[in-house]
Scaffold this motif. Structure first.
Motif, PDB file in Angstrom:
ATOM      1  N   LYS A 164       0.848  -1.182   0.000  1.00 21.49           N
ATOM      2  CA  LYS A 164       0.000   0.000   0.000  1.00 21.49           C
ATOM      3  C   LYS A 164       0.891   1.241   0.000  1.00 21.49           C
ATOM      4  CE  LYS A 164      -4.018  -2.069   2.246  1.00 21.49           C
ATOM      5  NZ  LYS A 164      -4.958  -2.020   3.396  1.00 21.49           N
ATOM      6  N   HIS A 165       0.502   2.222  -0.774  1.00 23.92           N
ATOM      7  CA  HIS A 165       1.335   3.410  -0.960  1.00 23.92           C
ATOM      8  C   HIS A 165       1.352   4.260   0.300  1.00 23.92           C
ATOM      9  CE1 HIS A 165       3.280   6.803  -2.848  1.00 23.92           C
ATOM     10  NE2 HIS A 165       2.281   7.595  -2.479  1.00 23.92           N
ATOM     11  N   LEU A 166       2.551   4.699   0.658  1.00 26.66           N
ATOM     12  CA  LEU A 166       2.720   5.614   1.779  1.00 26.66           C
ATOM     13  C   LEU A 166       3.529   6.801   1.291  1.00 26.66           C
ATOM     14  CD1 LEU A 166       2.401   6.292   4.783  1.00 26.66           C
ATOM     15  CD2 LEU A 166       4.503   5.026   5.223  1.00 26.66           C
ATOM     16  N   ASP A 167       2.945   7.988   1.360  1.00 32.04           N
ATOM     17  CA  ASP A 167       3.593   9.209   0.901  1.00 32.04           C
ATOM     18  C   ASP A 167       4.578   9.682   1.967  1.00 32.04           C
ATOM     19  OD1 ASP A 167       4.352  11.664  -0.026  1.00 32.04           O
ATOM     20  OD2 ASP A 167       2.350  12.315  -0.604  1.00 32.04           O
ATOM     21  N   PHE A 168       5.856   9.359   1.772  1.00 32.35           N
ATOM     22  CA  PHE A 168       6.873   9.697   2.761  1.00 32.35           C
ATOM     23  C   PHE A 168       7.036  11.207   2.931  1.00 32.35           C
ATOM     24  CE2 PHE A 168       9.380   5.454   2.378  1.00 32.35           C
ATOM     25  CZ  PHE A 168       8.422   4.857   3.180  1.00 32.35           C
ATOM     26  N   ASP A 169       6.928  11.955   1.833  1.00 29.71           N
ATOM     27  CA  ASP A 169       7.089  13.410   1.929  1.00 29.71           C
ATOM     28  C   ASP A 169       5.992  14.027   2.796  1.00 29.71           C
ATOM     29  OD1 ASP A 169       9.363  13.434   0.353  1.00 29.71           O
ATOM     30  OD2 ASP A 169       8.223  13.619  -1.509  1.00 29.71           O
ATOM     31  N   SER A 170       4.769  13.564   2.596  1.00 30.26           N
ATOM     32  CA  SER A 170       3.665  14.072   3.417  1.00 30.26           C
ATOM     33  C   SER A 170       3.854  13.664   4.875  1.00 30.26           C
ATOM     34  CB  SER A 170       2.326  13.534   2.894  1.00 30.26           C
ATOM     35  OG  SER A 170       2.072  14.005   1.587  1.00 30.26           O
ATOM     36  N   LEU A 171       4.359  12.457   5.069  1.00 29.25           N
ATOM     37  CA  LEU A 171       4.605  11.981   6.426  1.00 29.25           C
ATOM     38  C   LEU A 171       5.667  12.841   7.105  1.00 29.25           C
ATOM     39  CD1 LEU A 171       4.113   9.855   8.625  1.00 29.25           C
ATOM     40  CD2 LEU A 171       5.873   8.448   7.540  1.00 29.25           C
ATOM     41  N   TRP A 172       6.718  13.182   6.375  1.00 34.48           N
ATOM     42  CA  TRP A 172       7.772  14.021   6.930  1.00 34.48           C
ATOM     43  C   TRP A 172       7.224  15.398   7.332  1.00 34.48           C
ATOM     44  CZ3 TRP A 172      12.058  14.157   9.341  1.00 34.48           C
ATOM     45  CH2 TRP A 172      12.877  15.293   9.329  1.00 34.48           C
ATOM     46  N   ASN A 173       6.382  15.966   6.478  1.00 32.60           N
ATOM     47  CA  ASN A 173       5.772  17.262   6.805  1.00 32.60           C
ATOM     48  C   ASN A 173       4.894  17.163   8.044  1.00 32.60           C
ATOM     49  OD1 ASN A 173       6.982  18.480   4.574  1.00 32.60           O
ATOM     50  ND2 ASN A 173       5.261  18.000   3.225  1.00 32.60           N
ATOM     51  N   LEU A 174       4.224  16.019   8.193  1.00 29.71           N
ATOM     52  CA  LEU A 174       3.388  15.793   9.372  1.00 29.71           C
ATOM     53  C   LEU A 174       4.239  15.739  10.633  1.00 29.71           C
ATOM     54  CD1 LEU A 174       0.589  15.093  10.593  1.00 29.71           C
ATOM     55  CD2 LEU A 174       1.102  12.690  10.127  1.00 29.71           C
ATOM     56  N   TRP A 175       5.400  15.090  10.533  1.00 27.51           N
ATOM     57  CA  TRP A 175       6.300  15.010  11.686  1.00 27.51           C
ATOM     58  C   TRP A 175       6.825  16.390  12.086  1.00 27.51           C
ATOM     59  CZ3 TRP A 175       9.645  10.280   9.877  1.00 27.51           C
ATOM     60  CH2 TRP A 175       8.894   9.107  10.040  1.00 27.51           C
ATOM     61  N   ILE A 176       7.184  17.182  11.094  1.00 27.68           N
ATOM     62  CA  ILE A 176       7.677  18.540  11.390  1.00 27.68           C
ATOM     63  C   ILE A 176       6.602  19.334  12.111  1.00 27.68           C
ATOM     64  CG2 ILE A 176       8.464  20.708  10.383  1.00 27.68           C
ATOM     65  CD1 ILE A 176      10.534  18.522  10.278  1.00 27.68           C
ATOM     66  N   LEU A 177       5.383  19.230  11.638  1.00 25.95           N
ATOM     67  CA  LEU A 177       4.263  19.930  12.264  1.00 25.95           C
ATOM     68  C   LEU A 177       4.055  19.437  13.687  1.00 25.95           C
ATOM     69  CD1 LEU A 177       1.843  21.864  12.106  1.00 25.95           C
ATOM     70  CD2 LEU A 177       0.510  19.983  11.122  1.00 25.95           C
ATOM     71  N   GLU A 178       4.100  18.127  13.882  1.00 23.52           N
ATOM     72  CA  GLU A 178       3.906  17.557  15.209  1.00 23.52           C
ATOM     73  C   GLU A 178       5.025  17.968  16.154  1.00 23.52           C
ATOM     74  OE1 GLU A 178       3.282  13.172  17.338  1.00 23.52           O
ATOM     75  OE2 GLU A 178       3.397  13.344  15.151  1.00 23.52           O
ATOM     76  N   CYS A 179       6.259  17.977  15.638  1.00 25.95           N
ATOM     77  CA  CYS A 179       7.402  18.385  16.453  1.00 25.95           C
ATOM     78  C   CYS A 179       7.244  19.829  16.915  1.00 25.95           C
ATOM     79  CB  CYS A 179       8.695  18.227  15.654  1.00 25.95           C
ATOM     80  SG  CYS A 179      10.193  18.651  16.573  1.00 25.95           S
ATOM     81  N   ASN A 180       6.806  20.692  16.014  1.00 19.95           N
ATOM     82  CA  ASN A 180       6.603  22.102  16.378  1.00 19.95           C
ATOM     83  C   ASN A 180       5.457  22.255  17.368  1.00 19.95           C
ATOM     84  OD1 ASN A 180       8.659  22.883  14.647  1.00 19.95           O
ATOM     85  ND2 ASN A 180       7.275  23.199  12.916  1.00 19.95           N
ATOM     86  N   THR A 181       4.402  21.448  17.185  1.00 18.83           N
ATOM     87  CA  THR A 181       3.250  21.517  18.090  1.00 18.83           C
ATOM     88  C   THR A 181       3.641  21.115  19.507  1.00 18.83           C
ATOM     89  OG1 THR A 181       1.738  21.009  16.278  1.00 18.83           O
ATOM     90  CG2 THR A 181       0.913  20.682  18.514  1.00 18.83           C
ATOM     91  N   LEU A 182       4.487  20.091  19.608  1.00 17.98           N
ATOM     92  CA  LEU A 182       4.915  19.613  20.923  1.00 17.98           C
ATOM     93  C   LEU A 182       6.052  20.451  21.510  1.00 17.98           C
ATOM     94  CD1 LEU A 182       4.901  15.754  20.272  1.00 17.98           C
ATOM     95  CD2 LEU A 182       3.131  17.149  21.333  1.00 17.98           C
ATOM     96  N   LYS A 183       6.564  21.392  20.702  1.00 20.44           N
ATOM     97  CA  LYS A 183       7.610  22.319  21.153  1.00 20.44           C
ATOM     98  C   LYS A 183       8.861  21.579  21.641  1.00 20.44           C
ATOM     99  CE  LYS A 183       4.262  25.893  22.393  1.00 20.44           C
ATOM    100  NZ  LYS A 183       3.731  26.788  23.452  1.00 20.44           N
ATOM    101  N   PHE A 184       9.297  20.599  20.832  1.00 18.06           N
ATOM    102  CA  PHE A 184      10.551  19.913  21.128  1.00 18.06           C
ATOM    103  C   PHE A 184      11.714  20.876  20.927  1.00 18.06           C
ATOM    104  CE2 PHE A 184       8.474  15.953  21.449  1.00 18.06           C
ATOM    105  CZ  PHE A 184       9.388  15.027  21.916  1.00 18.06           C
TER     106      PHE A 184
END
Length: 364
Positions: free
Chosen positions: A218-238
């Motif tokens: 099943k296809h997994l869009d790695f670029d979109s996943l990476w953008n999601l991680w960046i957003l999550e990292c910023n949200t959690l204020k790491f």
């Protein structure tokens, strides 16, 4: 009449040897029962990232494998298909981990421009995560080997004995632990260590691509996943992205072992370091195995939180694609982490070296 008998004998002999050379070699009744029970384990519901596998010039769906009974005549085919479905799912997980490590390595490289100390800490954490993958690789290879043991080889299939999916890659990951450990105390510059890591990850990527030729994933869009991680990292204020990525990888490793090893009923002998298939269905086994495996995994991988940030920011409380869903395993991990000592030696005095060329072990 005599000539006819001779011809008949020759025909029967040809049919007999042709049968021996086919993949339809019959297995044993005991093996068929074990494989049948194995394919009824609840963990097969977690193999939902593989759409099809390619085997015997045909494409196969998982539902046909786990719902159809295993008999003597199809036992070998079921074993091969089970190995490929599980191996393809493992390949998908390794692909995601390799992607994460590659982004990790690129981030460490970027830190060289702004902060040698951060680049060093990032690279140390990256090496720790790559070493942390080794026990997962051991579980994966042990699982695939445990299934393969029940396969009855015909003469022409002997040449395929060494062509188990992911066998070479998983072996290389285990054997690469020595190099990764050496790099942690290396006299090489940070830049050279990161370049070596990049070569390792590229080699793994090539091997993965070869093994994934058996799979339709099943296809997994790695670029979109990476953008999601960046957003999550910023949200959690790491404070540091590499701490966040390290935590992601650790969670994903344990999630994979839980869902695609423990829940599949594999039994691990800690004395011999061997994996076995469940002989019969069990409902009480997985609970104790989950606790023992998570505890031993944490102890044997030197999983140490080198930053207080990880303790203060528990990202397991937030939605994510990489998440440990099992509460008991999560609690075991937290208890183990609380018992770990934090290394505060990263504040060693800085010494000037040409840009990017400071010895990697000067902080050690």
């Amino acid at each position: 009449m005599k000539m006819a008998i001779i011809l008949n004998i020759q025909v029967y002999l040809c049919m007999f040897f042709a049968f021996l050379q086919t993949e339809g070699t019959r297995n044993y009744k005991e093996n068929a029962i074990i494989i049948n029970n194995f394919l009824r384990q609840p963990g097969w519901n977690n193999i939902n990232d593989v759409e099809l596998i390619k085997y015997g010039n045909n494409k196969h769906e998982l539902k046909n494998l786990i719902f159809n009974p295993v008999k003597l005549f199809n036992c070998n085919d079921c074993i091969r298909q089970a190995m490929l479905f599980l191996g393809c799912s493992y390949a998908n997980d390794l692909d995601l981990i390799n992607f994460s490590l590659t982004k990790f390595q690129e981030h460490c490289f970027e830190l060289l421009v702004s902060s040698y100390t951060s680049a060093h800490n990032c690279t140390i954490t990256l090496l720790m995560k790559m070493i942390e993958i080794v026990p997962m690789a051991e579980c994966m290879k042990g699982a695939l080997d445990a299934i393969d043991k029940y396969y009855i080889f015909s003469r022409n299939s002997e040449r395929r004995r060494n062509r188990i999916i992911l066998s070479r890659l998983l072996t290389n990951i285990q054997e690469g632990k020595t190099l990764l450990t050496t790099l942690r105390t290396s006299l090489l510059s940070i830049e050279d260590v990161l370049k070596t890591i990049a070569e390792i990850l590229l080699s793994r990527r090539k091997e993965l691509d070869e093994d994934k030729s058996f799979c339709q994933l099943k296809h997994l869009d790695f670029d979109s996943l990476w953008n999601l991680w960046i957003l999550e990292c910023n949200t959690l204020k790491f404070q540091e992205l590499f701490i966040f990525l390290g935590d992601k990888i650790s969670n994903f490793i344990l999630t994979t072992i839980k869902k695609k090893y423990i829940d599949l009923g594999f039994k691990f002998d800690w004395n011999t370091n061997q994996t076995f298939l469940p002989v019969q269905l069990s409902t009480s086994y997985n609970h104790g195995m989950a606790q023992n495996l998570s505890t031993n995994f944490t102890q044997n991988t030197n999983y140490v939180n080198t930053q207080e940030t990880i303790k203060k920011n528990d990202i397991t409380a937030y939605p994510s694609i990489l998440r440990i869903n099992d509460v008991e395993i999560r609690e075991d991990i937290r208890q183990e982490n609380n018992n770990c000592e934090v290394n505060d030696d990263d504040s060693a005095e800085l010494v000037y070296y040409p840009k990017g060329q400071e010895p990697f072990n000067k902080y050690l």
